[in-house]
Design a protein around this motif. Structure first.
Motif, PDB file in Angstrom:
ATOM      1  N   GLN A   1      97.854 143.826  98.705  1.00 36.08           N
ATOM      2  CA  GLN A   1      96.867 144.234  99.692  1.00 36.08           C
ATOM      3  C   GLN A   1      97.560 144.565 100.991  1.00 36.08           C
ATOM      4  OE1 GLN A   1      93.751 141.481 100.140  1.00 36.08           O
ATOM      5  NE2 GLN A   1      92.956 141.800  98.091  1.00 36.08           N
TER       6      GLN A   1
ATOM      7  N   SER B   1      99.218 147.753 100.483  1.00 36.16           N
ATOM      8  CA  SER B   1      98.343 148.924 100.465  1.00 36.16           C
ATOM      9  C   SER B   1      97.803 149.215 101.855  1.00 36.16           C
ATOM     10  CB  SER B   1      97.223 148.754  99.443  1.00 36.16           C
ATOM     11  OG  SER B   1      96.292 147.800  99.858  1.00 36.16           O
ATOM     12  N   LEU B   2      97.813 148.216 102.739  1.00 25.12           N
ATOM     13  CA  LEU B   2      97.448 148.476 104.123  1.00 25.12           C
ATOM     14  C   LEU B   2      98.452 149.423 104.750  1.00 25.12           C
ATOM     15  CD1 LEU B   2      96.337 145.060 105.617  1.00 25.12           C
ATOM     16  CD2 LEU B   2      94.974 147.114 105.300  1.00 25.12           C
TER      17      LEU B   2
ATOM     18  N   THR C   1      95.183 152.057  97.373  1.00 25.85           N
ATOM     19  CA  THR C   1      94.870 150.860  96.593  1.00 25.85           C
ATOM     20  C   THR C   1      95.138 151.098  95.116  1.00 25.85           C
ATOM     21  OG1 THR C   1      92.600 151.616  96.256  1.00 25.85           O
ATOM     22  CG2 THR C   1      93.004 150.255  98.189  1.00 25.85           C
ATOM     23  N   GLN C   2      95.407 152.336  94.747  1.00 27.62           N
ATOM     24  CA  GLN C   2      95.564 152.730  93.343  1.00 27.62           C
ATOM     25  C   GLN C   2      94.390 152.237  92.506  1.00 27.62           C
ATOM     26  OE1 GLN C   2      98.145 155.270  93.683  1.00 27.62           O
ATOM     27  NE2 GLN C   2      98.268 154.604  91.559  1.00 27.62           N
ATOM     28  N   THR C   3      93.224 152.305  93.097  1.00 28.57           N
ATOM     29  CA  THR C   3      92.025 151.835  92.414  1.00 28.57           C
ATOM     30  C   THR C   3      90.909 152.861  92.580  1.00 28.57           C
ATOM     31  OG1 THR C   3      92.645 149.552  92.897  1.00 28.57           O
ATOM     32  CG2 THR C   3      90.369 149.931  92.248  1.00 28.57           C
TER      33      THR C   3
ATOM     34  N   TYR D   1      87.529 149.628  89.625  1.00 29.54           N
ATOM     35  CA  TYR D   1      86.678 148.646  90.272  1.00 29.54           C
ATOM     36  C   TYR D   1      85.237 149.020  89.941  1.00 29.54           C
ATOM     37  CZ  TYR D   1      85.079 145.469  93.920  1.00 29.54           C
ATOM     38  OH  TYR D   1      84.489 144.436  94.593  1.00 29.54           O
TER      39      TYR D   1
ATOM     40  N   VAL E   1      84.140 151.796 100.567  1.00 35.60           N
ATOM     41  CA  VAL E   1      84.666 152.852 101.434  1.00 35.60           C
ATOM     42  C   VAL E   1      85.212 152.259 102.733  1.00 35.60           C
ATOM     43  CG1 VAL E   1      84.047 154.876 102.816  1.00 35.60           C
ATOM     44  CG2 VAL E   1      83.122 154.611 100.507  1.00 35.60           C
ATOM     45  N   MET E   2      84.393 151.484 103.393  1.00 35.81           N
ATOM     46  CA  MET E   2      84.784 150.993 104.710  1.00 35.81           C
ATOM     47  C   MET E   2      85.866 149.923 104.585  1.00 35.81           C
ATOM     48  SD  MET E   2      81.735 151.735 106.978  1.00 35.81           S
ATOM     49  CE  MET E   2      81.172 150.131 107.442  1.00 35.81           C
ATOM     50  N   GLY E   3      85.835 149.181 103.478  1.00 39.77           N
ATOM     51  CA  GLY E   3      86.829 148.134 103.287  1.00 39.77           C
ATOM     52  C   GLY E   3      88.077 148.648 102.607  1.00 39.77           C
ATOM     53  N   ARG E   4      88.121 149.965 102.333  1.00 39.75           N
ATOM     54  CA  ARG E   4      89.272 150.537 101.648  1.00 39.75           C
ATOM     55  C   ARG E   4      89.640 149.728 100.400  1.00 39.75           C
ATOM     56  NH1 ARG E   4      88.767 154.150 104.520  1.00 39.75           N
ATOM     57  NH2 ARG E   4      90.251 155.265 105.827  1.00 39.75           N
ATOM     58  N   ARG E   5      88.612 149.383  99.645  1.00 34.30           N
ATOM     59  CA  ARG E   5      88.875 148.670  98.396  1.00 34.30           C
ATOM     60  C   ARG E   5      89.366 149.623  97.322  1.00 34.30           C
ATOM     61  NH1 ARG E   5      87.005 143.636  97.244  1.00 34.30           N
ATOM     62  NH2 ARG E   5      85.702 142.614  98.799  1.00 34.30           N
TER      63      ARG E   5
ATOM     64  N   ILE F   1      85.983 155.367 110.672  1.00 33.40           N
ATOM     65  CA  ILE F   1      86.643 154.450 109.731  1.00 33.40           C
ATOM     66  C   ILE F   1      87.048 155.193 108.465  1.00 33.40           C
ATOM     67  CG2 ILE F   1      86.272 152.438 108.253  1.00 33.40           C
ATOM     68  CD1 ILE F   1      84.352 151.421 110.522  1.00 33.40           C
TER      69      ILE F   1
ATOM     70  N   PRO G   1      87.598 146.763 110.279  1.00 27.60           N
ATOM     71  CA  PRO G   1      86.742 147.406 109.299  1.00 27.60           C
ATOM     72  C   PRO G   1      87.244 147.150 107.895  1.00 27.60           C
ATOM     73  CG  PRO G   1      88.205 149.025 110.263  1.00 27.60           C
ATOM     74  CD  PRO G   1      88.454 147.748 110.992  1.00 27.60           C
ATOM     75  N   ASN G   2      88.504 146.816 107.809  1.00 27.92           N
ATOM     76  CA  ASN G   2      89.139 146.838 106.516  1.00 27.92           C
ATOM     77  C   ASN G   2      88.966 145.521 105.789  1.00 27.92           C
ATOM     78  OD1 ASN G   2      91.049 146.981 104.423  1.00 27.92           O
ATOM     79  ND2 ASN G   2      91.901 148.750 105.492  1.00 27.92           N
ATOM     80  N   LEU G   3      88.226 145.573 104.673  1.00 26.36           N
ATOM     81  CA  LEU G   3      87.999 144.351 103.910  1.00 26.36           C
ATOM     82  C   LEU G   3      89.304 143.777 103.407  1.00 26.36           C
ATOM     83  CD1 LEU G   3      84.930 144.847 101.625  1.00 26.36           C
ATOM     84  CD2 LEU G   3      85.175 143.409 103.627  1.00 26.36           C
ATOM     85  N   GLN G   4      90.253 144.665 103.113  1.00 21.17           N
ATOM     86  CA  GLN G   4      91.546 144.152 102.658  1.00 21.17           C
ATOM     87  C   GLN G   4      92.178 143.336 103.759  1.00 21.17           C
ATOM     88  OE1 GLN G   4      94.094 147.140 101.180  1.00 21.17           O
ATOM     89  NE2 GLN G   4      92.759 147.655  99.494  1.00 21.17           N
TER      90      GLN G   4
ATOM     91  N   ILE H   1      84.060 143.513  90.108  1.00 20.01           N
ATOM     92  CA  ILE H   1      84.844 143.403  88.882  1.00 20.01           C
ATOM     93  C   ILE H   1      85.982 144.407  88.898  1.00 20.01           C
ATOM     94  CG2 ILE H   1      84.773 143.847  86.395  1.00 20.01           C
ATOM     95  CD1 ILE H   1      81.955 142.725  86.417  1.00 20.01           C
TER      96      ILE H   1
END
Lengths: 340, 340
Positions: A51, A54-55, A60-62, A99, A117-121, B23, B48-51, B98
């Motif tokens: 993580q 990826s920051l 995130t390759q997801t 995901y 989107v906002m959390g860049r998951r 963002i 903003p970033n959940l990561q 998941i």
């Protein structure tokens, strides 16, 4: 130079597996060792955390995959695992993870997308449906986040990359197939007007009827909810109208199986008394009784191509929006017969 | 106090949607506005970033789900979507997402698990299979990372939380069912000795034969690979041995369907000439021809309970290891008959 676990292990004078355990915060490693290993990590600038990495890399390759309702419901229908097979194949080849959304209401799903989107998951999103006036799609479009759709968008069609069947054409063809068998009273069963696909298919169905000079009868449109909730009653009342249908265009094989079961209890036989043609061509449709005549919509390909387009977009933001049409094919089996 | 998008918007004097677009790095927002909004974010300490947030909270609110082979292959079998339905329901209730594995070889899957654990991509893992001497399970156990297994571990059984059926008991029961119908030549079809479940089921099958005084014949064990790759040939050679089986214990409904198709081409009818009992009780087994007698293994519950246990473990690391047994039930339909 990239610092590896082995470098950390060497400097801290422990085995690489010990470093892994420190990273995993294993309770069996002493606090003293943890301290020492962590100091070495800091000293060498080792970032075990993807993580954190990826920051830096902003990747995130997801891929986020969004289903129209919870996996709990969606996975009842083999369409979704099949489309996920297509997605997985492409994701796997390009070394992306998946995901999966788990939300069950529109509201929950929207929140999940916002968080992705906002959390860049995730690096991008595949929407597995196209709802009429969908605010999630509007949000994705406005935010400029990479996404693709399985289905035709109801807004900004020309600016969104999507993968779809030619639903108008194929439904017209399917309806013509029934008309050519001599059927005049043909019902459209299982439509849900929340989704764009229903409008396209209704369109094709109506076109075929009109071209054949057959009247379009509103009673012959049966909403999905009606079939799901009332089940047998829905079918009974459909069959009890003055001119009951002698053929059905059903939106989904699972629904067709259910119709067949209910019709059986009403002593209406498929295909002798009523013909059924359906969509999705589930792998088990050839084993059903009778084997189902169904449209192969290329479910696997829908997922596969949507993911391919998404990864292109992620890796090259300049990629132009496009529509790709996945070919369909009517698979004739034994659920349709000539009108007696 | 938690800083929200609305706070940022107010201070930067823009709409909250503009903040979202900044963002998401929307190209339609001017560089100047981006700069101003970002400055306000820094100033207020808005992440903003959940990561980034999860780096602080040490939580990803995500569960990793590992399949025995790629989703591409696994999702051919409705067992996996069904077990995922159970997982999703629990994950959704507890607000977890998941993360799905996409690896197709043991090596790739192991790498994915390493990356999930070491990269803190997920808070815990559900392994959807138990392989004999699985190094991935060994790694998870040694690292102390939260995980649960659907299936019985082949190592350190007492130290790992897992959810399983009583496979010995149910397979003994199923075999007895065939013995009571008068069958003496009963084959065990579709076993794969890479997985622990096969050993447990073989054990139950052998116990039933021995108790009934029937000989255990090695020719009656047909490996999964043999069925998958050789298909019709495998069945033909099984039926051409001196004492061909009159009943089959098949490990999976999909395989049973395939067997039935192949047997048909050999003019061997189910259940008149040969009885078949199977496992998994796929939802379509009642629509197959003939409707399949199959063991309901509680697939949904397997996933649901494994996830419940995992979340317990994630949220309370002191949770003790346990085994939970999901009840099974033989659903009698029409694929078995009295031996003529």
């Amino acid at each position: 130079m990239v610092v590896t676990i082995k470098d950390v292990a060497r400097v801290a004078n422990v085995a690489p597996s010990t470093v892994s355990r420190v990273i995993a915060n294993n309770p069996r490693i002493s606090e003293q060792t943890k301290r020492r290993v962590k100091d070495v990590m800091d000293q060498l600038g080792y970032y075990p955390n993807l993580q954190a990495r990826s920051l830096v890399a902003k990747s995130t390759q997801t891929i986020g995959v969004i289903m129209p309702n919870s996996a709990y419901h969606a996975f009842r229908n083999p369409f979704f695992p099949e489309v996920l097979r297509g997605i997985s194949m492409n994701a796997h080849e390009s070394k992306y993870g998946i995901y999966l959304s788990t939300g069950s209401t529109e509201e929950e799903i929207h929140e999940e997308v916002l968080s992705m989107v906002m959390g860049r998951r995730v690096d991008g999103i595949v929407l597995l449906y196209s709802r009429v006036n969908d605010r999630t799609m509007t949000y994705l479009e406005e935010s400029g986040f990479p996404f693709t759709v399985v289905g035709r968008p109801s807004i900004n069609e020309g600016r969104i990359t999507y993968v779809d069947n030619d639903n108008i054409f194929i439904t017209k063809q399917v309806t013509n197939y029934l008309i050519e068998l001599g059927h005049k009273n043909i019902a459209f069963v299982g439509g849900n007007l929340d989704f764009v696909v229903t409008f396209d298919r209704l369109n094709g169905y109506n076109m075929a009827l009109k071209e054949a000079g057959l009247p379009v009868n509103e009673v012959y449109f049966v909403h999905e909810k009606f079939v799901n909730e009332k089940g047998k009653d829905a079918i009974r009342s459909l069959m009890e109208i003055e001119d009951p249908p002698t053929a059905l265009v059903t939106q989904d094989d699972l629904m067709a199986y259910e119709m067949i079961s209910h019709l059986e209890t009403l002593n209406i036989r498929v295909p002798d008394d009523i013909s059924i043609v359906s969509f999705n061509n589930l792998s088990l449709s050839e084993h059903s009784k009778p084997p189902l005549t169904s449209v192969d919509i290329g479910t696997f390909q829908l997922g596969h191509v949507a993911t391919k387009c998404l990864i292109e977009k992620i890796e090259n933001p300049e990629t132009l929006p496009k529509r790709i049409t996945i070919p369909t094919k009517l698979i004739e089996r034994k659920s349709c017969a000539i009108k007696k």
